[in-house]
Enzyme design. Structure first.
Site, PDB file in Angstrom:
ATOM      1  N   CYS A 280       0.810  -1.227   0.000  1.00  0.00           N
ATOM      2  CA  CYS A 280       0.000   0.000   0.000  1.00  0.00           C
ATOM      3  C   CYS A 280       0.842   1.275   0.000  1.00  0.00           C
ATOM      4  CB  CYS A 280      -0.972  -0.009   1.181  1.00  0.00           C
ATOM      5  SG  CYS A 280      -0.215   0.081   2.823  1.00  0.00           S
ATOM      6  N   HIS A 328      -2.588   1.234   6.925  1.00  0.00           N
ATOM      7  CA  HIS A 328      -2.948   1.157   5.503  1.00  0.00           C
ATOM      8  C   HIS A 328      -3.114   2.564   4.949  1.00  0.00           C
ATOM      9  CE1 HIS A 328      -4.269  -0.933   1.916  1.00  0.00           C
ATOM     10  NE2 HIS A 328      -5.314  -0.133   1.818  1.00  0.00           N
ATOM     11  N   HIS A 340      -5.643   1.959  -4.289  1.00  0.00           N
ATOM     12  CA  HIS A 340      -4.789   1.400  -3.239  1.00  0.00           C
ATOM     13  C   HIS A 340      -4.421  -0.040  -3.567  1.00  0.00           C
ATOM     14  CE1 HIS A 340      -7.939  -0.947  -0.674  1.00  0.00           C
ATOM     15  NE2 HIS A 340      -8.430  -0.749  -1.877  1.00  0.00           N
TER      16      HIS A 340
END
Length: 372
Positions: A280, A328, A340
Site C-alpha cells: 500500500c 494502511h 490502493h
C-alpha cells in the site's frame, strides 16, 4: 600501539562489505507505530491473532478472522518497510565513514612520512648548539641566514606535529562513529528479521484458512467482503462529507494520481515498490516520487510527517490513512474513491474511500490548487 596502514584499510573495506550484506533484500529494521491523535475509531487486531479458526458455515466469522490476519501482516509490513528505509540510510552513512577512514589513514601515513623526514634532517645536523655553529662558521652572515631558516623549519615541524595529532584524532572519531552505527545496524537487522517472520506467519495462516474453503464458500466470502465495503462506503457518503468537496488537484497531485491509477491490476506484494508489484505505501510513495516529491516510505511515517488536512478539504493526490494504527494508506483520486494496494491476493484497485475506517488525511503537496 600503532595500527598499521594495511590494518586500517582492511577494517574500512570490511565495513563496506558488511554494509553491503546488511543492506541486501531479505533483512530489515523495525519502526515503532504512531500514536494516532485524531480520526474515526476502528477495530485493531492483536499483534498475533493466533491459529486459524476452523472453517464452518459461519463465513462472517471467517471473514473477520481473515481481516485480522491480513491486518496483522500489514502492521508487520509497515515495520519492515520502515526498517528497510533506515537500513538504506545507515548503510550509505557507513560507506561514507569507511571512505573517510581510508582517506584519513592515507593522510596520517603521509604526515608520518613528513615527520620522519624532518626528524632525520635534524639528526644530520648533529644537534650542535647554535653558539658553537656561530664560532665555527667562516661566514657569520651565512650562519644567521641559516639560523632564520632553522627557525622557520622548527615552526613548520611544530605545525606538522599539530596536524599529525589532529589527523589521529579525526581517525579515532571516524572509527568510533562507524562502530556505533554498525551496532545500530546490527540491532535493526535483527528487528527487521523479526518483522519479516511475523509477516510470513500471518499471511501463511490467512492463506491456509482460505485454502480450506470450498469454491462456493470462497465466492460467498468474496461477496460478503464486497457487501461490507459497500455498506461502509454508503454510510460514509451518507454523512455528507463530500457535499462541498470540489477542490482540484495540483499539477503534482495530478501526476501522482496518474501514476497510481496506471498501476491498477498489478499484484500486491509486501515490501514492494514497483514497478511489477506494490504494497500500500509502496504505491503511494512511488506515485509521489513520479510526481517529483519524495515522501516517507511507510503509511505510519506518512501519517506522522506529512501535513494533515480535514477530510472535507481533501483533493486528488492526498493520502487517506486507514485504521487506528495507520497500517494502511490509499490515494484519493476524486469522486469519493481511492486507488490502493489492498492486501495479498488482491491487486491494486479503485475502491470507495470510505470502505475502510479512516484515521485521517495527509497532503504531500502543500502548493495551492488551481482555481476554477
Amino acid at each position: 600501539m600503532r595500527t598499521g596502514k594495511h590494518g586500517w584499510v582492511t577494517a574500512a573495506v570490511t565495513v563496506v562489505c558488511a554494509v553491503t550484506v546488511l543492506a541486501a533484500p531479505g533483512t530489515a529494521f523495525a519502526d515503532p507505530g504512531p500514536t494516532p491523535t485524531s480520526g474515526a475509531p476502528s477495530a485493531s487486531p492483536s499483534a498475533s491473532p493466533g491459529p486459524a479458526a476452523p472453517v464452518g458455515k459461519d463465513l462472517v466469522a471467517v471473514r473477520e478472522k481473515l481481516d485480522k490476519l491480513y491486518r496483522a501482516a500489514a502492521v508487520a509490513t509497515d515495520a519492515y518497510n520502515a526498517a528497510e528505509e533506515k537500513a538504506q540510510k545507515q548503510s550509505a552513512e557507513l560507506v561514507e565513514l569507511a571512505k573517510k577512514i581510508v582517506k584519513g589513514q592515507e593522510r596520517l601515513d603521509a604526515l608520518r612520512d613528513r615527520a620522519g623526514a624532518a626528524a632525520r634532517a635534524q639528526y644530520r645536523t648533529g644537534g650542535m648548539p647554535d653558539e658553537a655553529k656561530l664560532v665555527l662558521s667562516e661566514d657569520p652572515e651565512d650562519f644567521l641566514d641559516g639560523t632564520g631558516r632553522v627557525v622557520q623549519g622548527q615552526r613548520a615541524t611544530k605545525g606538522l606535529l599539530g596536524e599529525l595529532t589532529r589527523a589521529q584524532e579525526d581517525l579515532k572519531t571516524y572509527e568510533a562513529d562507524a562502530s556505533a552505527r554498525f551496532r545500530t545496524l546490527e540491532a535493526n537487522r535483527r528487528a527487521r528479521a523479526t518483522a519479516q517472520k511475523e509477516i510470513e506467519k500471518q499471511i501463511s495462516a490467512a492463506e491456509k484458512l482460505e485454502s480450506e474453503l470450498e469454491k462456493e464458500e470462497k465466492e460467498r466470502l468474496a461477496r460478503l467482503e464486497r457487501e461490507a465495503q459497500a455498506r461502509a462506503q454508503t454510510a460514509w457518503l451518507g454523512t455528507g462529507v463530500l457535499k462541498d468537496l470540489d477542490a482540484e488537484a495540483t499539477e503534482r497531485g495530478r501526476k501522482a494520481v496518474e501514476y497510481a491509477t496506471a498501476q491498477v491490476g498489478k499484484p500486491y506484494q509486501w515490501g514492494a515498490e514497483g514497478p511489477k508489484a506494490y504494497d500500500c505505501s509502496g504505491l503511494t510513495s512511488q506515485a509521489w516520487v513520479a510526481a517529483g516529491r519524495a515522501i516517507p516510505r511507510t503509511s505510519q511515517q506518512q501519517w506522522k510527517q506529512l501535513e494533515r488536512v480535514d477530510v472535507k478539504d481533501m483533493r486528488p493526490g492526498d493520502l487517506i490513512i486507514y485504521f487506528d494504527d495507520a497500517s494502511h494508506v490509499g490515494m484519493y483520486v476524486g469522486d469519493g474513491s481511492v486507488v490502493h494496494a489492498p492486501r495479498p491476493g488482491r491487486p491494486v484497485t479503485i475502491a470507495g474511500a470510505g470502505s475502510m475506517p479512516i484515521l485521517g488525511v495527509v497532503r504531500p503537496d502543500t502548493g495551492a490548487a488551481p482555481t476554477r
